[in-house]
Motif scaffolding. Structure first.
Motif, PDB file in Angstrom:
ATOM      1  N   THR A 169       0.819  -1.210   0.000  1.00 31.15           N
ATOM      2  CA  THR A 169       0.000   0.000   0.000  1.00 31.15           C
ATOM      3  C   THR A 169       0.851   1.259   0.000  1.00 31.15           C
ATOM      4  O   THR A 169       0.592   2.210  -0.759  1.00 31.15           O
ATOM      5  N   VAL A 170       1.892   1.308   0.851  1.00 29.39           N
ATOM      6  CA  VAL A 170       2.704   2.525   0.913  1.00 29.39           C
ATOM      7  C   VAL A 170       3.446   2.755  -0.398  1.00 29.39           C
ATOM      8  O   VAL A 170       3.598   3.896  -0.852  1.00 29.39           O
ATOM      9  N   LEU A 171       3.881   1.694  -1.061  1.00 26.68           N
ATOM     10  CA  LEU A 171       4.568   1.853  -2.341  1.00 26.68           C
ATOM     11  C   LEU A 171       3.605   2.318  -3.423  1.00 26.68           C
ATOM     12  O   LEU A 171       3.955   3.147  -4.280  1.00 26.68           O
ATOM     13  N   GLN A 172       2.386   1.791  -3.385  1.00 24.27           N
ATOM     14  CA  GLN A 172       1.386   2.228  -4.360  1.00 24.27           C
ATOM     15  C   GLN A 172       1.004   3.682  -4.143  1.00 24.27           C
ATOM     16  O   GLN A 172       0.836   4.441  -5.099  1.00 24.27           O
ATOM     17  N   HIS A 173       0.863   4.088  -2.869  1.00 25.10           N
ATOM     18  CA  HIS A 173       0.515   5.476  -2.576  1.00 25.10           C
ATOM     19  C   HIS A 173       1.654   6.427  -2.923  1.00 25.10           C
ATOM     20  O   HIS A 173       1.421   7.570  -3.330  1.00 25.10           O
ATOM     21  N   CYS A 174       2.887   5.977  -2.733  1.00 24.35           N
ATOM     22  CA  CYS A 174       4.038   6.838  -3.025  1.00 24.35           C
ATOM     23  C   CYS A 174       4.246   7.034  -4.517  1.00 24.35           C
ATOM     24  O   CYS A 174       4.679   8.095  -4.953  1.00 24.35           O
ATOM     25  N   SER A 175       3.949   6.032  -5.293  1.00 24.69           N
ATOM     26  CA  SER A 175       4.246   6.118  -6.721  1.00 24.69           C
ATOM     27  C   SER A 175       3.306   7.090  -7.418  1.00 24.69           C
ATOM     28  O   SER A 175       2.184   7.334  -6.983  1.00 24.69           O
ATOM     29  N   THR A 176       3.788   7.651  -8.514  1.00 24.81           N
ATOM     30  CA  THR A 176       2.954   8.493  -9.363  1.00 24.81           C
ATOM     31  C   THR A 176       1.865   7.631  -9.988  1.00 24.81           C
ATOM     32  O   THR A 176       2.078   6.455 -10.287  1.00 24.81           O
ATOM     33  N   ALA A 177       0.692   8.197 -10.176  1.00 29.98           N
ATOM     34  CA  ALA A 177      -0.418   7.444 -10.760  1.00 29.98           C
ATOM     35  C   ALA A 177      -0.059   6.945 -12.151  1.00 29.98           C
ATOM     36  O   ALA A 177       0.554   7.672 -12.943  1.00 29.98           O
ATOM     37  N   ASP A 178      -0.418   5.703 -12.439  1.00 27.01           N
ATOM     38  CA  ASP A 178      -0.166   5.129 -13.760  1.00 27.01           C
ATOM     39  C   ASP A 178      -0.968   5.873 -14.827  1.00 27.01           C
ATOM     40  O   ASP A 178      -2.024   6.448 -14.559  1.00 27.01           O
ATOM     41  N   THR A 179      -0.436   5.845 -16.040  1.00 26.10           N
ATOM     42  CA  THR A 179      -1.162   6.363 -17.194  1.00 26.10           C
ATOM     43  C   THR A 179      -1.327   5.217 -18.186  1.00 26.10           C
ATOM     44  O   THR A 179      -0.901   4.084 -17.928  1.00 26.10           O
ATOM     45  N   SER A 180      -1.926   5.509 -19.324  1.00 22.80           N
ATOM     46  CA  SER A 180      -2.132   4.455 -20.324  1.00 22.80           C
ATOM     47  C   SER A 180      -0.815   3.913 -20.861  1.00 22.80           C
ATOM     48  O   SER A 180      -0.742   2.773 -21.317  1.00 22.80           O
TER      49      SER A 180
END
Length: 473
Positions: free
Chosen positions: A430-441
């Motif tokens: 969860t913390v890694l997903q929250h830290c990362s920039t949102a994915d794009t296409s």
């Protein structure tokens, strides 16, 4: 009365004999069928020719845009570059040598685009009566290029869980060394001019703390039962004299003892609760143990060997202070730290934040749950444990990094390790997903890797995405 029987019989025989009619109909049908087949063959031929032509011009323009981006060629060389690629690949698919003609090439220095329009004249397999036996097919493509510089901060986990296990079946620190070294080489191999590098990389090894190396002068060493803030600038010199046990640092604390999520440099003036000025140096908490990572952080540099030597010196030890790692990754990309880095003779420091001129990228990698912190975030419950504080601090700092235009990629390595509980695994992810920039296409930012080869693939994919960033933002 005349006998007409024979004539009638002959007429009846003629009426029954349809072989001539069939020959006529068959001839007409065969002609139409041949014409249809010819049209189909020609259409297929033209389709294949157009597809081949499009593929060649796409590759030519993309290759030229990449060379413009990396500095291999200048804008004035673009025409020659595209033409050379077209000539070298002119026999792709159904095309014949020297068939491709470039109609025009446009290099838009404002939009940073390369556009090529080309055509080829195709001799039809089945020329149709009354029509030309040649057909012209065309293709056009546009690609972006960039003159951005690239700054990459790699925050790499060297904690005890990364060590080779006692049976030698896994060696995660070795896997990290292999993958990170390959990433450094791939990134820095894009530099054409060593005196004016387009790409620079910083490495921040972390465990319980970060070894600041030559930036140790930016650290305030806390004493048992002493203050959490550096002394005021007008305090007696003797007050500030403390012999540090190492060059490590933990969180920077604000005047109330909370973790400071800013990227301010260590010479930034602050006011304490008494209204006296102090400098925003970074704390070395007095509760920290002696498990200071051996390899020191390396500020942004194009010195490939220096970076590789640092990676080769990784030793797995200590616990996971992910918030502290994120903090120092932020510092190494922030221009407010430039003067400290220059004064320490560790390079020219980070460029200013400017998304049009520089791509700033952070890569945060860990193999487990963030479980260590020495200061909590402002507004967080007092009952938080060290793991909650570390995760909260990491997410708070990552939010500020993204606000400043830093692109964040994260890698979770072996997060399904059976030694971790399901809760620990979920928290780590969860913390890694929250830290990362949102994915794009087109850009993925959060990766999981279960093995060494998968870790290598994750770093490789991120390097490719970094190059894409220079032409998409």
């Amino acid at each position: 009365m005349r006998n007409y029987g024979g004539l009638v019989d002959a007429a009846r025989c003629f009426a029954r004999d349809r072989s001539g009619n069939f020959a006529v109909v068959f001839g007409l049908a065969a002609s139409m069928l041949t014409l249809g087949v010819g049209f189909s063959v020609n259409i297929s031929q033209l389709y294949n020719a157009r597809s081949s032509l499009q593929g060649v011009v796409d590759a030519a323009v993309t290759s030229t845009a990449r060379d413009l981006t990396t500095g291999v060629i200048k804008e004035a060389d673009a025409n020659k570059s595209v033409q050379a690629f077209l000539d070298a690949n002119s026999q792709a698919g159904v095309l014949q040598a020297n068939q491709i003609v470039m109609d025009r090439l446009i290099v838009d220095k404002t939009a940073k685009t390369v556009q090529a329009d080309v055509h080829a004249d195709i001799a039809l397999y089945f020329p149709i009566f009354g029509l030309s036996d040649m057909r012209r097919v065309g293709a056009s493509t546009t690609a972006l290029y960039s003159d951005k510089s690239i700054e990459v901060a790699m925050m790499l986990d060297v904690t005890g869980s990364m060590a080779q296990n006692i049976r030698g079946k896994t060696n995660k620190i070795g896997d990290l060394q292999t993958a990170a070294s390959a990433a450094v080489k791939d990134l820095l191999d894009n530099n054409i001019d060593p005196k004016n590098p387009r790409v620079r990389v910083s490495i921040i090894p972390y465990a319980e703390a970060v070894n600041t190396g030559g930036l140790a002068g930016s650290v305030f060493v806390e004493q048992k039962n002493g203050p959490d803030l550096p002394p005021p600038v007008d305090a007696p010199v003797s007050v500030a004299v403390v012999t540090p046990p190492d060059n490590c640092a933990t969180e920077r604390k604000d005047k109330d003892g909370y973790a400071d999520y800013s990227s301010d440099g260590p010479s930034q003036p602050r006011l304490n609760n008494s209204g006296r000025t102090y400098l925003a140096r970074v704390n070395r908490d007095d509760h920290m143990s002696r498990n200071c990572p051996k390899p020191a952080l390396i500020p942004l540099t194009a010195d490939k060997q220096k970076l590789l030597d640092t990676i080769a010196a990784f030793k797995a030890d200590g616990v996971t202070a992910g918030g502290i790692a994120a903090q120092w990754g932020y510092y190494m990309l922030s221009p407010t730290w430039r003067s400290a880095i220059v004064d320490a003779k560790l390079g020219t420091g980070p460029a200013n934040f400017d998304v049009k001129k520089v791509a700033k990228v952070a890569i945060l990698m860990t193999d487990g749950q963030f479980n260590t912190a020495f200061a909590g975030g402002r507004g967080a419950p007092k009952s938080q444990n060290a793991g909650q504080m570390s995760r909260g601090n990491a997410e708070g700092i990552c939010a500020n990094m993204k606000r400043d235009g830093i692109e964040i990629f994260t890698i979770g390595f072996d997060l399904d390790d059976p030694s971790m509980t399901s809760t620990e695994k979920d928290q780590a992810k969860t913390v890694l997903q929250h830290c990362s920039t949102a994915d794009t296409s087109s850009l993925k930012h959060y990766y999981e890797a279960a093995t060494g080869p998968e870790l290598d693939d994750a770093f490789s994919a991120i390097v490719q995405n970094i190059e894409r960033l220079t032409v998409t933002k």
